[in-house]
Write an enzyme that holds these catalytic residues in place. Structure first.
Site, PDB file in Angstrom:
ATOM      1  N   HIS A  18       4.273   6.257   8.323  1.00  0.00           N
ATOM      2  CA  HIS A  18       3.480   5.695   7.098  1.00  0.00           C
ATOM      3  C   HIS A  18       3.987   4.475   6.669  1.00  0.00           C
ATOM      4  O   HIS A  18       3.599   3.465   6.770  1.00  0.00           O
ATOM      5  CB  HIS A  18       3.473   6.782   6.062  1.00  0.00           C
ATOM      6  CG  HIS A  18       2.565   6.324   4.948  1.00  0.00           C
ATOM      7  ND1 HIS A  18       1.297   6.590   4.725  1.00  0.00           N
ATOM      8  CD2 HIS A  18       3.039   5.604   3.773  1.00  0.00           C
ATOM      9  CE1 HIS A  18       0.811   6.098   3.772  1.00  0.00           C
ATOM     10  NE2 HIS A  18       1.817   5.608   2.969  1.00  0.00           N
ATOM     11  N   GLU A  19       5.377   4.517   6.521  1.00  0.00           N
ATOM     12  CA  GLU A  19       6.148   3.195   5.995  1.00  0.00           C
ATOM     13  C   GLU A  19       6.142   2.315   7.132  1.00  0.00           C
ATOM     14  O   GLU A  19       6.042   1.014   6.823  1.00  0.00           O
ATOM     15  CB  GLU A  19       7.460   3.586   5.452  1.00  0.00           C
ATOM     16  CG  GLU A  19       7.493   4.578   4.336  1.00  0.00           C
ATOM     17  CD  GLU A  19       6.757   4.272   3.201  1.00  0.00           C
ATOM     18  OE1 GLU A  19       6.606   3.047   2.895  1.00  0.00           O
ATOM     19  OE2 GLU A  19       6.181   4.979   2.527  1.00  0.00           O
ATOM     20  N   HIS A  22       3.163  -0.006   6.607  1.00  0.00           N
ATOM     21  CA  HIS A  22       3.269  -1.017   5.595  1.00  0.00           C
ATOM     22  C   HIS A  22       3.923  -2.094   5.964  1.00  0.00           C
ATOM     23  O   HIS A  22       3.839  -3.353   5.933  1.00  0.00           O
ATOM     24  CB  HIS A  22       3.853  -0.487   4.347  1.00  0.00           C
ATOM     25  CG  HIS A  22       2.866   0.680   3.930  1.00  0.00           C
ATOM     26  ND1 HIS A  22       1.631   0.360   3.485  1.00  0.00           N
ATOM     27  CD2 HIS A  22       3.060   1.818   3.439  1.00  0.00           C
ATOM     28  CE1 HIS A  22       1.137   1.524   3.024  1.00  0.00           C
ATOM     29  NE2 HIS A  22       2.200   2.254   2.693  1.00  0.00           N
TER      30      HIS A  22
END
Length: 352
Positions: A18-19, A22
């Protein structure tokens, strides 16, 4: 102990993915990344490379990417490396990337499960209900349903899905009995009940129950990705429909929401059963994280995307104060939700 280690590793991978979404998109559009952290709290490991501080926090649940110009208290210079100075389209890409990678991870893992072998309940009849059409028509325990009205069925889930819709007229069941193929014409019994979402529905029933027999469905490389995609689309539809039923009160909240304790316990149980059940559950939870994070509620990524939509319509961003209040309210809501769900998890574990 090993099962718990696998659970922690699985959640760590989901957080990192997820990170990473980003992180990669922010770097791609020219936003400066200051920190990439797995976990919260004081760092137990930290290294700086390429202007980015990579750290592991003391609290392993969660993670974050700190972008330049992301903190409302920071004074902006207008430099393009600041998040707030980027066009709305670029900021949207950054906010959406984490959820997109979680969803993609879910798709890949589901496809791997279908490649290894997806466990299903077979169409072998394990029991017959008295005074129901199937027994009256001569069906016997041990019969294997091959087709319904000429449409082949491969597992029990598919069988019940087709059968429940046969609310008009007779149904022809093609069965295998000791190697012999037979056709039985049955008039289903139609009943009104509630589906998993609390909606009133009419379903057709013939009075057969599944056996304990299991089989494995295996697909080739391309077939597994097609099957994984189909499963994920259905899971996405069911998830959002279920969420709407919770919001509208059709489904009771307490019985249908699981918190961190329940999720960890379920994953631990799956890890003890085997690799395939564990991979399957990890895939669904990763996809669920992606779906949940795009909900238009601060402080989720979807809430930030909502702010972008308002900015696009108004031609200017919402004031810092409005965004801060919305974020604080969102955090309070999710903390309360988490506590309530955890309370429910504990009571379920105690058998109450």
């Amino acid at each position: 102990m090993l099962s718990w280690i696998l659970v922690v590793l699985a959640f760590s991978v989901m957080i990192i993915i997820h990170e990473l979404g980003h992180f990669l998109v922010a770097r791609r559009v020219g936003i400066k990344v200051e920190t990439f952290s797995i976990g919260f709290g004081p760092p137990i490991f930290s290294v700086k490379k390429g202007g980015v501080e990579y750290r592991i926090g003391a609290l392993p649940l969660g993670g974050y990417v700190k972008l330049l110009g992301e903190d409302p208290s920071e004074k902006l210079t207008g430099d393009k490396s600041e998040l707030a100075s980027q066009p709305v389209g670029n900021r949207f890409k950054v906010f959406a990337a984490g959820s997109a990678l979680n969803y993609l991870l879910g798709y890949v893992l589901l496809s791997v499960v279908f490649m290894i072998g997806y466990p299903v309940i077979t169409t072998k009849v394990g029991a017959l209900v008295e005074d129901y059409p199937a027994k009256k028509a001569g069906m016997q325990v041990g019969d294997r349903v091959l087709a319904i009205d000429g449409k082949a069925v491969g597992d029990w889930e598919e069988l019940t899905g087709i059968m429940h819709k046969k609310t008009e007229g007779d149904v022809k069941l093609t069965i295998d009995r000791d190697g012999k193929k037979l056709d039985l014409v049955i008039r289903p019994m139609v009943r009104e009940t509630k589906d998993v979402f609390g909606n009133k529905v009419r379903i057709a029933q013939v009075g057969i129950m599944n056996s304990d027999e299991r089989s494995v469905q295996k697909y080739g490389f391309f077939g597994s990705f097609a099957a994984g995609g189909k499963k994920l689309v259905n899971f996405t539809y069911m998830t959002y429909k279920g969420l709407w039923s919770l919001i509208t009160g059709k489904l009771p909240f307490k019985e249908n929401v699981m918190g961190p304790v329940g999720i960890f316990g379920t994953m631990n149980a799956a890890a003890k059963i085997g690799v395939v059940p564990f991979l399957l559950l990890t895939a669904l939870i990763s996809a669920l994280l992606g779906m949940f994070n795009v909900l238009p509620v601060p402080p989720l990524d979807g809430g930030l995307i909502l702010f972008l939509g308002i900015e696009k319509i108004m031609g200017r961003p919402l004031s810092r104060r409005v965004q801060e209040v919305a974020m604080q309210a969102g955090w309070m809501f999710f903390i309360a939700l988490m506590l309530f769900a955890t309370y429910g998890d504990i009571f379920r574990m105690m058998g109450k």
